[in-house]
Each structure stands twice: as structure tokens, then as C-alpha cells.
Motif scaffolding. Structure first.
Motif, PDB file in Angstrom:
ATOM      1  N   ASP A 124      -6.762   1.860  -0.535  1.00 20.84           N
ATOM      2  CA  ASP A 124      -6.247   2.948  -1.414  1.00 20.84           C
ATOM      3  C   ASP A 124      -6.252   4.353  -0.548  1.00 20.84           C
ATOM      4  O   ASP A 124      -6.042   5.188  -1.355  1.00 20.84           O
ATOM      5  N   TYR A 125      -6.527   4.332   0.673  1.00 24.25           N
ATOM      6  CA  TYR A 125      -6.324   5.629   1.683  1.00 24.25           C
ATOM      7  C   TYR A 125      -4.782   5.751   1.846  1.00 24.25           C
ATOM      8  O   TYR A 125      -4.399   6.963   2.255  1.00 24.25           O
ATOM      9  N   TYR A 126      -4.125   4.807   1.315  1.00 20.40           N
ATOM     10  CA  TYR A 126      -2.536   4.919   1.470  1.00 20.40           C
ATOM     11  C   TYR A 126      -1.951   4.481   0.275  1.00 20.40           C
ATOM     12  O   TYR A 126      -2.585   4.018  -0.894  1.00 20.40           O
ATOM     13  N   ILE A 127      -0.508   4.653   0.073  1.00 21.20           N
ATOM     14  CA  ILE A 127       0.360   4.331  -1.144  1.00 21.20           C
ATOM     15  C   ILE A 127       0.953   3.117  -0.953  1.00 21.20           C
ATOM     16  O   ILE A 127       2.065   3.024  -0.263  1.00 21.20           O
ATOM     17  N   ARG A 129       2.667  -0.340  -2.945  1.00 22.39           N
ATOM     18  CA  ARG A 129       3.250  -0.661  -4.083  1.00 22.39           C
ATOM     19  C   ARG A 129       3.976  -1.865  -3.870  1.00 22.39           C
ATOM     20  O   ARG A 129       4.579  -2.444  -3.072  1.00 22.39           O
ATOM     21  N   TYR A 159       4.625   0.131   1.645  1.00 22.26           N
ATOM     22  CA  TYR A 159       3.829   1.429   1.716  1.00 22.26           C
ATOM     23  C   TYR A 159       4.816   2.619   1.890  1.00 22.26           C
ATOM     24  O   TYR A 159       5.799   2.267   2.474  1.00 22.26           O
ATOM     25  N   ASP A 169       2.114   7.570   4.322  1.00 21.89           N
ATOM     26  CA  ASP A 169       1.484   8.785   3.698  1.00 21.89           C
ATOM     27  C   ASP A 169       0.074   8.440   3.268  1.00 21.89           C
ATOM     28  O   ASP A 169      -0.112   7.463   2.809  1.00 21.89           O
ATOM     29  N   ASN A 171      -3.125   8.704   0.519  1.00 22.27           N
ATOM     30  CA  ASN A 171      -3.187   8.897  -0.791  1.00 22.27           C
ATOM     31  C   ASN A 171      -4.144   9.797  -1.408  1.00 22.27           C
ATOM     32  O   ASN A 171      -5.385   9.492  -1.351  1.00 22.27           O
ATOM     33  N   TRP A 172      -3.781  11.076  -1.454  1.00 22.46           N
ATOM     34  CA  TRP A 172      -4.462  12.214  -1.958  1.00 22.46           C
ATOM     35  C   TRP A 172      -5.299  11.989  -3.161  1.00 22.46           C
ATOM     36  O   TRP A 172      -6.035  12.885  -3.675  1.00 22.46           O
ATOM     37  N   GLU A 173      -4.886  11.101  -4.036  1.00 21.34           N
ATOM     38  CA  GLU A 173      -5.391  10.700  -5.272  1.00 21.34           C
ATOM     39  C   GLU A 173      -6.711  10.233  -5.094  1.00 21.34           C
ATOM     40  O   GLU A 173      -7.290  10.241  -5.997  1.00 21.34           O
ATOM     41  N   ASN A 174      -7.143   9.505  -4.012  1.00 20.81           N
ATOM     42  CA  ASN A 174      -8.277   8.965  -3.518  1.00 20.81           C
ATOM     43  C   ASN A 174      -9.425  10.095  -3.222  1.00 20.81           C
ATOM     44  O   ASN A 174      -9.184  10.580  -2.068  1.00 20.81           O
ATOM     45  N   LYS A 206       1.767  13.663  -5.252  1.00 16.41           N
ATOM     46  CA  LYS A 206       2.912  12.724  -5.783  1.00 16.41           C
ATOM     47  C   LYS A 206       2.831  12.710  -7.179  1.00 16.41           C
ATOM     48  O   LYS A 206       1.946  12.731  -7.664  1.00 16.41           O
TER      49      LYS A 206
END
Length: 560
Positions: A124-127, A129, A159, A169, A171-174, A206
Motif C-alpha cells: 500500500d505504499y504504492y498505487i 489496481r 501500478y 507513484d 500512495n499518499w493516502e497511506n 489523487k
């Protein structure tokens, strides 16, 4: 207006790979920078901004970082970096580092872990899907062209990489990821650095769900900027960063923010907002681009430049703060772009410096600008190194069958390698940059254009910069004065005033190669005035209210 040392500073950007090579391997390095600090001190520089020197596989010239707390082998060691910092501080200058935290390298330990399995703690450090309908998770296009997604077979997911596929990128949500970033920033600040220039920092938030971008032309990939530029949590993230890290130090912070408007910048740089000191706007860098973007060349209309600069000057006055620049490592050379690098190279370079340094904001000087270095024209695409140039050429010429000559013309005008040719120190082989084979070719005009020649010539662009930087330290009006545009409809002259208390500066610059008559508006008659600086000899007795400007002439009057 609140006074601050960073408002009064002049910042010099070093692109380490091209600045000075101390060991003959053809690549600039940290020891090479240390060797040239006296040159920068003599120029009058207050702050040095170092483009990335971190550990990196160098897919995007160091903007793909594999270890945020180590130095790239080509540039030297951590000990070399510490010596550089010490020597900068010894000379009364400051050092700011590049902070690249929208993305890391795919060789960073976090990403190596992240891609091993879906339940890895670093996943989860990255995005990541899953694909959609047999293709990518959405239709976003990378800034460097092509898809913004890369498929990973091991976990059967994609990714996100808004830049190169080797720049996934973060994942700043983390929250854990954010904590890691803040710890790393604190580590550097505790080492004694004086601030950060933050790479594409307004891309870190994002829009949830990462929706498809509108695609009216039915392209394979579409620009998804509206879903990742100035995203929904941007201010929250920056305020958190400020609270946890930045507010604890007396430093400079500047955010590189493509797509940020004046209203955005008021929030990002507002005195009472606790986010950043200033941002780099890109609007004035897009004024000579046609509807199809950067490579679609169009003549700059001076009225557009006046309107844009005035909007930023007036919009941030008393609220936030401007950063002032006309070139950097991502932009072509300013004298080639906004001046005349042939017949009037020295005159137009001095004019542009006058225009820029007299505005309200903190001025940035990009290496070589102060000696009037110009764009380069390599004969072959094979001599270019920049990933953006090579991707674009491949897309347009190899795949798209466009005319190579036309595409090369765009590269000559706008390519990033224009700014990345080695610094021209003297007229010896390789311009004195290296005793080896330079990593990218030297501009052949180094025999005429070099620092040694410039330092020895009292009328050079270098000595003009020295004078203009010294004036800034003597006159608060240059830093804090209010801006007002004069003659907005004039097609060749960019003139404006700065007002501070009872003092007034009148700045008059001719952006053309013609002789142009100028008359001072009636309301600007000064009771007393003196010529502060000019790039031609001016008769002291000449009537200030009406005169003819020579090609690319600049004059600044100060009075009451």
C-alpha cells in the motif's frame, strides 16, 4: 508585508550532472560543486538549490530515487555531500535539496517489497489496481507519453506511474507512507540543510476511485490531470507536513506545481496557511505553446506575458509569495527563448535579468544563465539523452511517421537537454567541464561563451547579474514594493512600477530587436529620479519622461 530572509534571497539552481566534474568521468559531481563555490559567492548568491543527488538508477536523471538517504555513486559519497554543505555554510550561503516524493524509483526497497505480493506490508505504499475489461485500470496518460499504468505479472495487477514506468507513484493516502516521508525529511533537516524544492508536489493527492479521464477525441490514453493535480487532500497533506516537519525549522520551501492557479497559490503560500513559502507556476512557461501542448511551437505574444505576470504579481501581493524564473533544468535557455541569442545575446540576457529580478518574489538563477548560455542544436536525435525528448521522438517519428525535421525543430526550441549541456567554464576542451568524455555533448559555442571570459569582462552578462543581485540587497523596494503594470497594450515594451512607502521604481524593458519610442504616463512624473541600472550607456541628462529604447534595452529608475 512581513519581512523574511527567504524573500530577500537570490537562489541559484545547480544541475549536478552538468555543473563541474572533479574526477574526469564526464559527469558533474559534488566535489566539482564544492570547487566552484567561490564563483557563486562572488556572484552574490544566497541559496543554492541542488537538483537530486540521491541514489538512483538514473532513468530520469536522478528524479527516480532508489534511496532517499544516500548519494548517487556518480556524484560521490555522503562525506562529499557533508563537505559541500559545510563549505556552503562557511561562505554564508544556504543549501536546499530537491524533495521527490510523488514517486520513487522502482528499485527503491519499498517498491521491491511492494510488488512481491498483494499482502506485503509495503503493498500500500504504492498505487496498485486490478485491470479493467482486459486492459489498464483507467485511461490516464503518463506525462512522458504512453499509458500511466504498468502491468506486473507476479501479482496480476497494475501500478500507477504518472512519469516513467520506473517511477511508480507513492500512495499518499497511506499514513505509514507519509510518516516515512516526514522522517526522511527530518533526517535531512537535522543534517543542516536549509529547505526543500518539492518536485511536482501538487500531484500527491489523487481523486478517490481514479476515474477515467474525459476523452472526446477517443485517444488510446487521455490526460487525467484533473484527477491528480491539486487533488482533494492536497492542503491537508501539506499542512500535516508543515506541522510535523517544516514548522520546526527556519527554512525555504518551494513547491513545483504544474497546473496551479493564482487562487491555488494563495492557499499554498498564504502567510497564515502553514503550508509552503512559494510555488513554481507554469503558466508563463506555456504561453509559447499551441493547442497541442509543449511541442506545438507558437510565437510568444508579449501581451499574454504581461497579462500573466501581472495576474500573479497582483494576485499574491500581500497574501502569498512568488518565485521568479525564466528557465530551469526542465525548460530551454531563457536567452534563446525570450531574447535573441544571436545579434543581441548580451543585451537581451541583461534585459531579461532586469525584467525578472525587479519583480516581486524570490528570483532563481539557473546555472549558465548568468553567462548567457544558449540552446543547443545537436545534429542527430542519437545525441539527445532526455527521456521526454526520446519518448516524444519515438511516438511522433518512428511510430507516427511525422516529419523528422519538424520534430527536431521542436526539440531545438523546447527540449529539456537545452538546459542540461555542460556548464561552460572556459574555452579549453569540453569547456573546462571535464577532462573526460562528457555525458552529453558540450554546446559548441563554448569558445565564445564561458565563465572565464565573462568574469574577466566588466561589461559581461555575469557582471550585470552581480550588480542586479547587489542592488537587491541595498533596496528593500526591489523585494517588497507593490507592482503595477504600465502601458498594458504596448506590443514591444514591458514596463512596470514598484512602490514602497514614498519610493518608486520604474522598470522599462524592450522585448524586441527594434528601436522603440517610450513615453512615461503623465501620472508617473517623478519629482526626483536617478538611473539605478541599465544595459546600455544612458546619457544622465536625457529626459526621463520620453526617450527611444534600443533593441532589448532595459532601464530602471528610482525616485520619489
Amino acid at each position: 508585508m512581513e519581512k523574511a530572509w527567504w524573500k530577500e534571497s537570490v537562489i541559484y539552481q545547480i544541475y549536478p550532472r552538468s555543473f563541474n566534474d572533479s574526477n574526469g568521468d564526464g559527469i558533474g559531481d559534488l566535489k566539482g560543486i564544492t570547487q566552484k563555490l567561490d564563483y557563486l559567492k562572488d556572484l552574490g548568491i544566497d541559496v543554492i538549490w541542488l537538483s537530486p543527488v540521491y541514489k538512483s538508477p538514473n532513468d530520469d536523471n536522478g528524479y527516480d530515487i532508489s534511496d532517499y538517504q544516500d548519494i548517487m555513486d556518480e556524484f560521490g559519497t555522503m562525506q562529499d555531500w557533508e563537505e559541500l554543505l559545510h563549505e556552503v555554510h562557511q561562505r554564508g550561503m544556504k543549501l536546499i535539496m530537491d524533495l521527490v516524493v510523488n514517486h520513487s524509483s522502482d528499485e527503491h526497497a519499498w517498491f521491491v517489497e511492494s510488488k512481491t505480493s498483494k499482502d506485503n506490508p509495503y503493498r500500500d505504499y504504492y498505487i496498485w489496481r486490478p485491470g479493467k475489461e482486459g486492459g489498464e485500470p483507467n485511461n490516464w496518460e503518463s506525462v512522458f507519453s504512453g499509458s500511466a499504468w504498468q502491468y506486473d505479472e507476479a501479482t496480476d495487477e497494475y501500478y500507477l506511474h504518472l512519469f516513467s514506468k520506473k517511477q511508480p507513484d507513492l500512495n499518499w493516502e497511506n499514513e505509514k507512507l507519509r510518516d516515512e516521508v516526514y522522517k526522511m525529511m527530518t533526517w535531512w533537516l537535522d543534517k543542516g540543510i536549509d529547505g526543500f524544492r518539492m518536485d511536482v508536489i501538487n500531484f500527491i493527492s489523487k481523486v478517490p476511485g481514479l476515474p477515467d479521464a474525459p476523452n472526446p477525441e477517443g485517444k488510446k490514453y487521455a490526460s487525467g490531470g484533473q484527477f491528480f493535480i491539486n487533488g482533494p487532500r492536497m492542503h491537508e497533506f501539506l499542512q500535516e507536513m508543515n506541522q510535523q516537519v517544516l514548522s520546526k525549522y527556519d527554512i525555504i520551501t518551494v513547491g513545483e506545481m504544474p497546473g496551479a492557479s493564482v487562487d491555488d497559490a494563495k492557499l499554498y503560500t498564504g502567510h497564515d496557511r502553514d503550508e509552503l513559502n512559494m510555488v513554481f507556476t507554469f503558466e508563463h512557461m506555456d504561453l509559447d505553446s499551441g493547442p497541442n501542448g509543449k511541442w506545438d511551437l507558437k510565437e510568444l505574444n508579449l501581451l499574454d506575458l504581461k497579462e500573466n505576470i501581472s495576474k500573479w504579481q497582483n494576485g499574491l501581493n500581500g497574501v502569498g509569495w512568488n518565485s521568479l524564473y525564466l528557465n530551469n533544468h526542465d525548460q530551454p535557455r531563457m536567452v534563446s527563448r525570450f531574447g535573441n541569442d544571436k545579434e543581441y545575446r548580451a543585451e537581451s540576457a541583461k534585459m531579461l535579468a532586469t525584467f525578472l529580478h525587479m519583480l516581486q518574489g524570490t528570483p532563481y538563477v539557473y546555472q549558465g544563465e548568468e553567462i548567457g548560455m544558449t540552446n543547443v542544436r545537436f545534429d542527430s536525435i542519437d545525441e539527445y539523452k532526455d527521456i521526454e525528448i526520446l519518448n516524444m521522438y519515438n511516438e511522433k517519428v518512428i511510430q507516427g511517421n511525422e516529419d523528422p525535421a519538424k520534430v527536431m525543430q521542436s526539440i531545438y526550441v523546447k527540449g529539456r537537454d537545452n538546459a542540461r549541456t555542460p556548464f561552460q567554464w572556459d574555452d579549453s576542451e569540453n569547456a573546462g567541464f571535464t577532462t573526460g568524455e562528457p555525458w552529453i555533448k558540450v554546446n559548441p559555442n563554448y569558445k565564445e561563451i564561458n565563465a572565464k571570459q565573462a568574469v574577466n569582462d566588466p561589461n559581461s552578462i555575469y557582471h550585470y547579474y552581480k550588480r542586479i543581485i547587489a542592488l537587491r540587497k541595498e533596496h528593500d523596494i526591489m523585494v517588497y514594493g507593490d507592482y503595477e503594470l504600465i502601458s498594458p497594450e504596448h506590443e514591444s515594451i514591458f514596463a512596470y512600477t514598484r512602490t514602497y512607502g514614498s519610493e518608486k521604481l520604474i522598470v522599462i524593458t524592450n522585448f524586441s530587436s527594434e528601436h522603440v519610442p517610450f513615453t512615461l504616463p503623465e501620472n508617473l512624473k517623478l519629482t526626483s529620479s536617478e538611473l539605478l541600472i541599465s544595459n546600455y550607456n544612458v546619457d544622465k541628462n536625457e529626459d526621463v519622461s520620453s526617450f527611444t529604447l534600443k533593441p532589448y534595452e532595459a532601464r530602471v529608475y528610482i525616485g520619489k
